[in-house]
Design a protein around this motif. Structure first.
Motif, PDB file in Angstrom:
ATOM      1  N   ALA A 117       0.864  -1.183   0.000  1.00 23.65           N
ATOM      2  CA  ALA A 117       0.000   0.000   0.000  1.00 23.65           C
ATOM      3  C   ALA A 117       0.904   1.237   0.000  1.00 23.65           C
ATOM      4  O   ALA A 117       2.029   1.187   0.505  1.00 23.65           O
ATOM      5  N   PHE A 118       0.438   2.343  -0.575  1.00 22.33           N
ATOM      6  CA  PHE A 118       1.181   3.602  -0.522  1.00 22.33           C
ATOM      7  C   PHE A 118       1.072   4.169   0.889  1.00 22.33           C
ATOM      8  O   PHE A 118       0.060   3.935   1.546  1.00 22.33           O
ATOM      9  N   PRO A 119       2.019   4.912   1.416  1.00 17.94           N
ATOM     10  CA  PRO A 119       3.300   5.220   0.778  1.00 17.94           C
ATOM     11  C   PRO A 119       4.318   4.111   1.044  1.00 17.94           C
ATOM     12  O   PRO A 119       4.168   3.346   1.991  1.00 17.94           O
ATOM     13  N   PHE A 120       5.368   4.071   0.208  1.00 18.12           N
ATOM     14  CA  PHE A 120       6.460   3.130   0.466  1.00 18.12           C
ATOM     15  C   PHE A 120       7.778   3.709  -0.048  1.00 18.12           C
ATOM     16  O   PHE A 120       7.783   4.687  -0.800  1.00 18.12           O
ATOM     17  N   LEU A 169      17.021   5.269  -4.281  1.00 16.56           N
ATOM     18  CA  LEU A 169      15.973   5.078  -3.292  1.00 16.56           C
ATOM     19  C   LEU A 169      14.947   6.166  -3.539  1.00 16.56           C
ATOM     20  O   LEU A 169      15.293   7.335  -3.683  1.00 16.56           O
ATOM     21  N   VAL A 170      13.681   5.765  -3.614  1.00 18.84           N
ATOM     22  CA  VAL A 170      12.636   6.713  -3.978  1.00 18.84           C
ATOM     23  C   VAL A 170      11.522   6.688  -2.942  1.00 18.84           C
ATOM     24  O   VAL A 170      11.086   5.609  -2.522  1.00 18.84           O
ATOM     25  N   ASP A 171      11.085   7.876  -2.538  1.00 18.76           N
ATOM     26  CA  ASP A 171       9.913   8.013  -1.678  1.00 18.76           C
ATOM     27  C   ASP A 171       8.696   8.015  -2.610  1.00 18.76           C
ATOM     28  O   ASP A 171       8.519   8.928  -3.411  1.00 18.76           O
ATOM     29  N   VAL A 172       7.896   6.954  -2.530  1.00 16.19           N
ATOM     30  CA  VAL A 172       6.715   6.833  -3.397  1.00 16.19           C
ATOM     31  C   VAL A 172       5.487   7.102  -2.527  1.00 16.19           C
ATOM     32  O   VAL A 172       5.020   6.233  -1.805  1.00 16.19           O
ATOM     33  N   SER A 173       4.973   8.353  -2.566  1.00 16.23           N
ATOM     34  CA  SER A 173       3.848   8.647  -1.681  1.00 16.23           C
ATOM     35  C   SER A 173       2.520   8.299  -2.338  1.00 16.23           C
ATOM     36  O   SER A 173       1.499   8.160  -1.668  1.00 16.23           O
ATOM     37  N   GLY A 174       2.501   8.142  -3.644  1.00 22.71           N
ATOM     38  CA  GLY A 174       1.304   7.719  -4.367  1.00 22.71           C
ATOM     39  C   GLY A 174       1.698   7.465  -5.803  1.00 22.71           C
ATOM     40  O   GLY A 174       2.836   7.741  -6.188  1.00 22.71           O
ATOM     41  N   PRO A 175       0.740   6.971  -6.630  1.00 22.60           N
ATOM     42  CA  PRO A 175       1.101   6.725  -8.025  1.00 22.60           C
ATOM     43  C   PRO A 175       1.470   8.041  -8.718  1.00 22.60           C
ATOM     44  O   PRO A 175       0.694   8.993  -8.692  1.00 22.60           O
ATOM     45  N   GLY A 176       2.646   8.101  -9.265  1.00 22.39           N
ATOM     46  CA  GLY A 176       3.091   9.326  -9.941  1.00 22.39           C
ATOM     47  C   GLY A 176       3.729  10.335  -9.005  1.00 22.39           C
ATOM     48  O   GLY A 176       4.181  11.384  -9.447  1.00 22.39           O
ATOM     49  N   ILE A 193      14.075   3.923   5.187  1.00 27.43           N
ATOM     50  CA  ILE A 193      12.842   3.580   5.914  1.00 27.43           C
ATOM     51  C   ILE A 193      12.779   4.411   7.204  1.00 27.43           C
ATOM     52  O   ILE A 193      11.749   4.989   7.554  1.00 27.43           O
ATOM     53  N   GLU A 194      13.907   4.508   7.891  1.00 29.04           N
ATOM     54  CA  GLU A 194      13.931   5.290   9.144  1.00 29.04           C
ATOM     55  C   GLU A 194      13.692   6.770   8.861  1.00 29.04           C
ATOM     56  O   GLU A 194      12.957   7.443   9.575  1.00 29.04           O
ATOM     57  N   ALA A 195      14.293   7.285   7.778  1.00 31.68           N
ATOM     58  CA  ALA A 195      14.167   8.717   7.466  1.00 31.68           C
ATOM     59  C   ALA A 195      12.731   9.089   7.089  1.00 31.68           C
ATOM     60  O   ALA A 195      12.257  10.171   7.428  1.00 31.68           O
ATOM     61  N   THR A 196      12.029   8.205   6.380  1.00 28.64           N
ATOM     62  CA  THR A 196      10.666   8.535   5.949  1.00 28.64           C
ATOM     63  C   THR A 196       9.627   8.165   6.999  1.00 28.64           C
ATOM     64  O   THR A 196       8.518   8.709   6.989  1.00 28.64           O
ATOM     65  N   GLY A 197       9.977   7.198   7.855  1.00 30.55           N
ATOM     66  CA  GLY A 197       8.993   6.708   8.827  1.00 30.55           C
ATOM     67  C   GLY A 197       8.010   5.728   8.190  1.00 30.55           C
ATOM     68  O   GLY A 197       7.040   5.311   8.815  1.00 30.55           O
ATOM     69  N   TYR A 198       8.238   5.331   6.929  1.00 32.30           N
ATOM     70  CA  TYR A 198       7.345   4.367   6.275  1.00 32.30           C
ATOM     71  C   TYR A 198       7.691   2.963   6.769  1.00 32.30           C
ATOM     72  O   TYR A 198       8.783   2.720   7.279  1.00 32.30           O
ATOM     73  N   SER A 199       6.751   2.028   6.544  1.00 35.57           N
ATOM     74  CA  SER A 199       7.056   0.667   6.986  1.00 35.57           C
ATOM     75  C   SER A 199       7.279  -0.298   5.824  1.00 35.57           C
ATOM     76  O   SER A 199       7.713  -1.424   6.033  1.00 35.57           O
ATOM     77  N   SER A 200       6.965   0.130   4.585  1.00 35.79           N
ATOM     78  CA  SER A 200       7.097  -0.808   3.462  1.00 35.79           C
ATOM     79  C   SER A 200       8.236  -0.430   2.539  1.00 35.79           C
ATOM     80  O   SER A 200       8.398   0.735   2.175  1.00 35.79           O
TER      81      SER A 200
END
Ligand code: KG4
Ligand code: ZN
Length: 344
Positions: A127-130, A142-149, A259-266
């Motif tokens: 699921a977004f974000p990842f 390394l890319v921060d993908v917050s949604g499609p596009g 992952i640590e910098a963005t706080g995302y889990s995926s």
């Protein structure tokens, strides 16, 4: 919606039909590996000519496999870049021509976006974000993908791409082209930790990579051995193993940092190097420690293919994106130049 996808950015001719309800209906891939083997790398002009030879028969085949007809299609998606200009022009010209003839829209697709979203073709899909770790023959980022596009590049390589480092190191060890998979295979027979190769950029903060120093370190190790005679098979396997360990350690550490910098889990893996088994195992173990989850496409959807192009093209078409009717071919095309999908 149903979309035909065409990938011809490098040395694979990929064609697929993707359906918004039923998923991937069929995909065909023709690899030009044999054609380029004698040259030790992709010869752009030969690549273009071979795409011309294979593309239309593969499209016919995919229609048969998918049991679909042109009347069922809502669009034709094609890789418009980045990639080899001649190779891109073949796919783009065929796609635009077919779309015009069939009276449906064509949609240009960014090759890296297609790789980034390929994990969504799998079940379970992330699921977004990842955070995406995109590692191919031409790119490492390394890319921060917050949604499609919606992509923000967090860090990328300052010199060689990870796949390029695999390929060049394989060549140093006398392995056949394409080197990456051959080196990974050889590494399975190597002793872990025999050579202390550098882990570039690990001590520095940030999310940049650099792999050219690692390749040089392997070259020096090989030369040292060769001064005393030809490299033995087990030495080669041990060097391959130490090289793979160094590159995997670096990619894992930077991915965890992202992952640590963005706080995302995926974390999503994309691109050809994502097919590497050690990388997959180590990333899974590292992410488990952070409480996160790793998603990867099957190895066949990690390397270049038409399915990822059909899929990304369908998302773009559904968001109202269309080609201008002219063939778009952009050998260089930065990911963050892309428009978010919501805006048409
Ligand atoms: O994404 P891809 O198919 O094409 C590009 O867009 O570049 O990636 C190809 C790269 C090559 O450098 C190849 O050697 C590498 O991915 N590769 C691997 C493995 N399979 C493919 N590298 C390491 N281990 C593998 N198993
Ligand atoms: Zn690729």
């Amino acid at each position: 919606m149903q979309v035909l996808g065409i990938e011809t950015s490098c040395d694979e001719t990929g064609v697929a039909v993707f359906d918004s309800e039923r998923g991937l209906l069929a995909h065909e891939l023709y690899s030009q590996v044999e054609l380029h083997r004698d040259y030790g790398g992709v010869v752009p002009e030969l690549a273009s000519r071979d795409h011309i030879r294979k593309l239309l028969p593969l499209i016919d085949q995919v229609f048969r496999d998918a049991q679909t007809t042109t009347g069922d299609l809502d669009g034709v998606a094609y890789t418009a870049g980045p990639g080899l200009i001649g190779a891109l022009l073949v796919g783009g010209t065929v796609a635009e021509g077919l779309a015009l003839g069939w009276g449906i829209p064509a949609v240009p697709v960014h090759h890296m976006e297609a790789h980034l979203l390929a994990a969504l073709l799998e079940d379970p899909a992330p699921a977004f974000p990842f955070v995406a770790l995109l590692v191919s023959g031409g790119h490492s980022m390394l890319v921060d993908v917050s949604g499609p596009g919606e992509y923000r590049v967090l860090g990328q390589t300052l010199d060689d791409a990870a796949g390029e480092a695999f390929d060049k190191t394989a060549k140093l060890l006398g392995l056949p082209y394409p080197g990456g998979p051959a080196l990974a295979e050889l590494a399975t027979r190597g002793k872990p930790g025999r050579f202390n190769l550098p882990r570039p950029m690990l001590k520095k903060p940030g999310l940049e990579f650099s792999f050219s120093g690692l390749k040089t370190a392997v070259m020096l190790t090989v030369r040292e051995f060769e001064a005393n005679g030809p490299l033995g098979e087990s030495d080669k396997a041990d060097i391959a193993k130490s090289f793979e360990e160094a590159i995997v350690d670096t990619l894992v550490a930077k991915s965890v940092r992202a992952i640590e910098a963005t706080g995302y889990s995926s974390l999503v893996i994309a691109g050809g190097v994502g097919a590497n088994r050690s990388l997959r195992t180590e990333l899974r173990a590292a992410l488990k420690k952070t409480g996160g989850e790793v998603y990867y496409p099957s190895p066949e959807l990690c390397t270049d293919n038409g399915a990822m192009v059909a899929h990304a093209g369908l998302l773009r078409l559904a968001a109202g994106h269309r080609s201008t009717g002219e063939v778009l071919a952009r050998p260089r095309w930065e990911l963050d130049e892309l428009q978010p999908m919501q805006t048409s």
